[in-house]
Write a protein that holds these residues in place. Structure first.
Motif, mmCIF file in Angstrom:
data_model
loop_
_atom_site.group_PDB
_atom_site.id
_atom_site.type_symbol
_atom_site.label_atom_id
_atom_site.label_comp_id
_atom_site.label_asym_id
_atom_site.label_seq_id
_atom_site.Cartn_x
_atom_site.Cartn_y
_atom_site.Cartn_z
ATOM 1 N N SER A 12 0.838 -1.201 0.000
ATOM 2 C CA SER A 12 0.000 0.000 0.000
ATOM 3 C C SER A 12 0.869 1.245 0.000
ATOM 4 O O SER A 12 2.060 1.199 0.348
ATOM 5 N N THR A 13 0.238 2.353 -0.362
ATOM 6 C CA THR A 13 0.942 3.633 -0.335
ATOM 7 C C THR A 13 1.387 3.970 1.085
ATOM 8 O O THR A 13 2.470 4.516 1.289
ATOM 9 N N GLY A 14 0.536 3.638 2.040
ATOM 10 C CA GLY A 14 0.898 3.903 3.436
ATOM 11 C C GLY A 14 2.178 3.188 3.824
ATOM 12 O O GLY A 14 3.058 3.759 4.466
ATOM 13 N N GLN A 15 2.279 1.926 3.408
ATOM 14 C CA GLN A 15 3.517 1.175 3.689
ATOM 15 C C GLN A 15 4.717 1.842 3.025
ATOM 16 O O GLN A 15 5.799 1.930 3.614
ATOM 17 N N LEU A 17 5.196 4.957 2.289
ATOM 18 C CA LEU A 17 5.610 6.206 2.951
ATOM 19 C C LEU A 17 6.210 5.926 4.319
ATOM 20 O O LEU A 17 7.118 6.632 4.758
ATOM 21 N N ARG A 18 5.712 4.910 4.996
ATOM 22 C CA ARG A 18 6.304 4.511 6.278
ATOM 23 C C ARG A 18 7.741 4.048 6.050
ATOM 24 O O ARG A 18 8.672 4.458 6.735
ATOM 25 N N GLU A 20 9.677 4.645 3.484
ATOM 26 C CA GLU A 20 10.522 5.747 3.003
ATOM 27 C C GLU A 20 11.128 6.507 4.182
ATOM 28 O O GLU A 20 12.326 6.811 4.207
ATOM 29 N N LYS A 21 10.288 6.792 5.171
ATOM 30 C CA LYS A 21 10.784 7.523 6.355
ATOM 31 C C LYS A 21 11.877 6.722 7.059
ATOM 32 O O LYS A 21 12.895 7.268 7.477
ATOM 33 N N PRO A 32 9.727 7.234 -3.899
ATOM 34 C CA PRO A 32 8.487 6.562 -4.317
ATOM 35 C C PRO A 32 8.274 6.763 -5.822
ATOM 36 O O PRO A 32 8.324 7.902 -6.305
ATOM 37 N N GLY B 42 -2.432 7.973 -3.501
ATOM 38 C CA GLY B 42 -2.410 6.512 -3.549
ATOM 39 C C GLY B 42 -2.877 5.926 -4.865
ATOM 40 O O GLY B 42 -3.045 4.719 -4.978
ATOM 41 N N ILE B 50 1.952 11.664 -5.150
ATOM 42 C CA ILE B 50 2.761 11.270 -3.994
ATOM 43 C C ILE B 50 2.725 12.368 -2.924
ATOM 44 O O ILE B 50 2.664 12.076 -1.727
ATOM 45 N N TYR B 57 -0.797 10.704 4.797
ATOM 46 C CA TYR B 57 -0.024 9.924 5.773
ATOM 47 C C TYR B 57 0.361 10.783 6.976
ATOM 48 O O TYR B 57 0.341 10.327 8.122
ATOM 49 N N ARG B 60 -2.453 10.900 9.236
ATOM 50 C CA ARG B 60 -2.505 9.646 10.010
ATOM 51 C C ARG B 60 -1.532 9.702 11.193
ATOM 52 O O ARG B 60 -1.857 9.280 12.306
ATOM 53 N N LEU B 73 -0.686 3.298 10.448
ATOM 54 C CA LEU B 73 -1.392 2.549 9.408
ATOM 55 C C LEU B 73 -2.641 1.856 9.943
ATOM 56 O O LEU B 73 -3.400 1.266 9.180
ATOM 57 N N SER B 240 -4.399 0.007 -4.364
ATOM 58 C CA SER B 240 -3.513 -1.104 -4.014
ATOM 59 C C SER B 240 -4.175 -2.405 -4.447
ATOM 60 O O SER B 240 -5.373 -2.435 -4.735
ATOM 61 N N PHE B 250 -5.517 -5.623 4.092
ATOM 62 C CA PHE B 250 -4.650 -4.916 5.043
ATOM 63 C C PHE B 250 -5.148 -3.492 5.301
ATOM 64 O O PHE B 250 -5.827 -2.883 4.476
ATOM 65 N N PRO B 252 -4.517 0.600 6.099
ATOM 66 C CA PRO B 252 -5.880 1.134 6.243
ATOM 67 C C PRO B 252 -6.742 0.892 5.011
ATOM 68 O O PRO B 252 -7.921 1.196 5.038
ATOM 69 N N ASP B 253 -6.137 0.344 3.928
ATOM 70 C CA ASP B 253 -6.873 0.201 2.665
ATOM 71 C C ASP B 253 -8.170 -0.598 2.834
ATOM 72 O O ASP B 253 -9.168 -0.319 2.160
#
Lengths: 73, 392
Positions: A12-15, A17-18, A20-21, A32, B42, B50, B57, B60, B73, B240, B250, B252-253
Motif C-alpha cells: 500500500s501507499t501507506g507502507q 511512505l512509512r 521511506e521515512k 516513491p 495513492g 505522492i 499519511y 494519520r 497505518l 492497491s 490490510f 488502512p486500505d
C-alpha cells in the motif's frame, strides 16, 4: 526497466511512505515511484533504491516489522 | 441579523455540534492543498499524487500521536464518527453475539445497534446514574459467554459526563472483549491514550474538538483487533492490490475504498497539529476555566436546572439546562434573536441520554463551549439566562 535501480515492492501507499521515512532515517536514499510493470501489475507505487543499498534496505525492512513483498532487482 | 464570523454580537455555543471558528491554519492548509497539490493520493505515481499521499499519511501520523495509537497505518479515515462507529459495529458484531452499551449513547451507536439487534445481535443497555455516569461493575455483571464488545460514549454530547475508559478496558481484557470508544465529544478536549486507557477501537470525528473540517473522522484500531475479522462496510478501489478483484485485506486500505476527502484531511492534519501544539491538557484547563463560573452562575439562578456532573474533572465543556416553564425551543430562539447567543435545543440525537437525565421528551438547552469562547461570553450568557429565567 533499468538495471540501474532496485525496487522494494509494498502492499500500500501507506507502507511505502512509512518505509521511506525509515530508510531515509537510516541513511538509505529512496524515492516513491510507480511500480515498474515488469515487476508487478499493481497500479500503486513502490520505493526505488540504488542496487548497492539492497542489503541496508533489507535490514531496515526486517527491523520495521512491515509485511511487504520485498526487494526486486 | 448578522451571520458573520467574529461579529462581536455573536456568542457561538454550539461547539458540541461542530466547533467554530476554526484555527486559521485549517483553511490555509485546505486552500494550499487545492491550489498546490490537488491530486489523488495513492492512485498514481506522479509527484503530485505522492505529495497528496504524504499529506494523508502525515494526517494519520498526527492522529496516531494524539491518541498514542500503536501504528499510523491502523488509523482508517472515514466521513465522520457515525461512519466509523457503523464500521466498527457492523464490521465486528454478528448474530448470536452480545454487546454491552450504556444509557447515555448517541443515536450514532444506538441506531446501528438496534439494526444489529433485529438481525440477532443481543444488546444490553445499562442504566446510568442521574449525572450520566456508568458503573463499571454493572458492565462486568452484564457480561455473558457470547459477549463480544463494550461500546461507550466517552463524553456525553448532552451534559458532558466523561466516562473513564480504563476500568472498562480492564474489564474488556479480563473477559477477552473489545472496547469501542465513541470519542465524538472528547477527542481533542480530553487527554486520550489508547494504550494506557486500553481502548481497542477508537471512533473520532474531525470537526468538533479537533477543530478540523466537517466530512472527516476515522476509526483507530488497537493491536487486539484482528482486521481479518473486520468486514468493511464498503469495497472498491484503493490504489492497491489492483491485480485482484478481491478487496485488500490490510489496513488502512481495507476500510478506505474510493477517493478520500483529501481537502478535508489537509485541514484535519493541520488542526490536529494545532491541537497537539497547544496541548489537550491545556485546552481542557482553558475550557474548564470557563465552565466553572458558567456552571456556578447557572446553578445560582432561580428557575434554572442544570443536568450532569458539577465542575471538575468528570465533565467536558458541554452543559445542559432548562429554564422552568419555558420550552427549550423558545429559550433557544430568544437567546439567538435577542442576545446573539447560538446554542442547540431539543434531544441532541440522544433520546437515551435524555431518558437517563429525566429530560425526555422535552429535551434541554445545550451550551457547548469551545477553546475560542471567552470569559466575556460567559458573562453575557449568564446575564441573558437570568433575564429569561426572571421573566418566566
Amino acid at each position: 526497466m533499468s538495471a540501474d535501480f532496485a525496487y522494494i515492492l509494498v502492499y500500500s501507499t501507506g507502507q511505502a511512505l512509512r518505509l521511506e521515512k525509515l530508510l531515509l532515517a537510516a541513511g538509505v536514499d529512496c524515492k516513491p515511484v510507480p511500480v515498474p510493470r515488469h515487476l508487478s501489475s499493481d497500479c500503486g507505487i513502490c520505493l526505488r533504491i540504488a542496487p548497492e543499498d539492497g542489503e541496508a534496505t533489507q535490514k531496515v525492512v526486517a527491523a520495521s516489522g512491515l509485511d511487504v513483498p520485498g526487494l526486486k532487482e | 441579523m448578522s451571520t458573520e464570523r467574529n461579529d462581536p454580537e455573536l456568542v457561538y455555543l454550539d461547539n458540541a455540534a461542530t466547533s467554530w471558528p476554526k484555527p486559521p491554519c485549517v483553511a490555509e492548509a485546505m486552500r494550499r492543498f487545492l491550489d498546490k497539490t490537488g491530486a489523488n493520493p495513492g492512485r498514481s505515481g506522479h509527484r503530485l499524487s505522492i505529495a497528496a499521499s504524504r499529506m494523508v499519511y502525515s494526517a494519520r501520523e498526527a492522529i496516531a500521536e494524539l491518541f498514542n495509537a500503536p501504528d499510523p497505518l491502523r488509523v482508517a479515515f472515514g466521513l465522520n464518527v457515525t461512519d466509523s462507529l457503523n464500521q466498527a459495529l457492523h464490521g465486528l458484531l454478528h448474530p448470536g453475539q452480545h454487546v454491552i452499551t450504556s444509557g447515555m449513547e448517541h443515536n450514532s451507536v444506538m441506531r446501528p445497534l438496534r439494526v444489529l439487534e433485529a438481525r440477532g445481535v443481543a444488546m444490553t443497555v445499562l442504566p446510568c446514574a442521574a449525572d450520566g455516569s456508568l458503573d463499571p461493575a454493572d458492565v462486568e455483571a452484564a457480561i455473558r459467554p457470547e459477549t463480544r464488545m463494550i461500546v461507550v460514549n466517552h463524553a456525553s454530547n448532552v451534559c458532558g459526563t466523561i466516562q473513564p475508559l480504563k476500568p472498562l478496558g480492564e474489564i474488556a481484557r479480563r473477559h477477552n472483549l473489545l472496547l469501542l470508544a465513541d470519542t465524538a465529544q472528547s477527542a481533542g478536549a480530553v487527554p486520550i491514550d489508547m494504550q494506557a486507557d486500553l481502548i481497542d477501537l477508537l471512533a473520532f470525528t474531525g470537526h468538533k474538538s479537533l477543530y478540523g473540517p466537517t466530512g472527516t473522522g476515522g476509526l483507530v484500531l488497537g493491536e487486539r483487533v484482528d482486521e481479518a475479522e473486520l468486514i468493511p462496510l464498503r469495497q472498491g478501489g484503493t490504489g492497491s492490490h489492483s491485480e485482484h478483484d478481491e478487496h485488500p485485506p490490510f489496513l488502512p486500505d481495507l476500510l478506505e475504498s474510493g477517493t478520500p476527502n483529501t481537502v478535508g484531511l489537509a485541514g484535519l492534519g493541520a488542526s490536529v497539529r494545532w491541537v497537539l501544539q497547544k496541548g489537550v491538557a491545556a485546552i481542557r484547563d482553558e475550557e474548564q476555566a470557563l465552565v466553572s463560573p458558567l456552571l456556578a452562575g447557572l446553578q445560582e439562578t432561580p428557575g434554572v436546572k442544570v443536568y450532569g456532573p458539577g465542575a471538575g474533572k468528570g465533565r467536558t465543556a458541554t452543559i445542559s439546562l432548562n429554564i422552568e416553564d419555558m420550552a427549550t425551543s423558545e429559550a433557544g430562539l430568544r437567546l439567538d434573536e435577542e442576545f446573539g447567543i447560538l446554542c442547540r435545543v431539543g434531544l441532541h440525537c440522544a433520546p437515551a441520554a435524555h431518558r437517563t437525565l429525566g429530560t425526555f421528551p422535552a429535551g434541554a438547552l445545550r451550551f457547548g463551549l469551545g477553546i475560542f469562547n471567552t470569559p466575556q461570553d460567559v458573562t453575557r450568557v449568564l446575564a441573558a439566562v437570568r433575564i429569561l429565567a426572571g421573566g418566566r
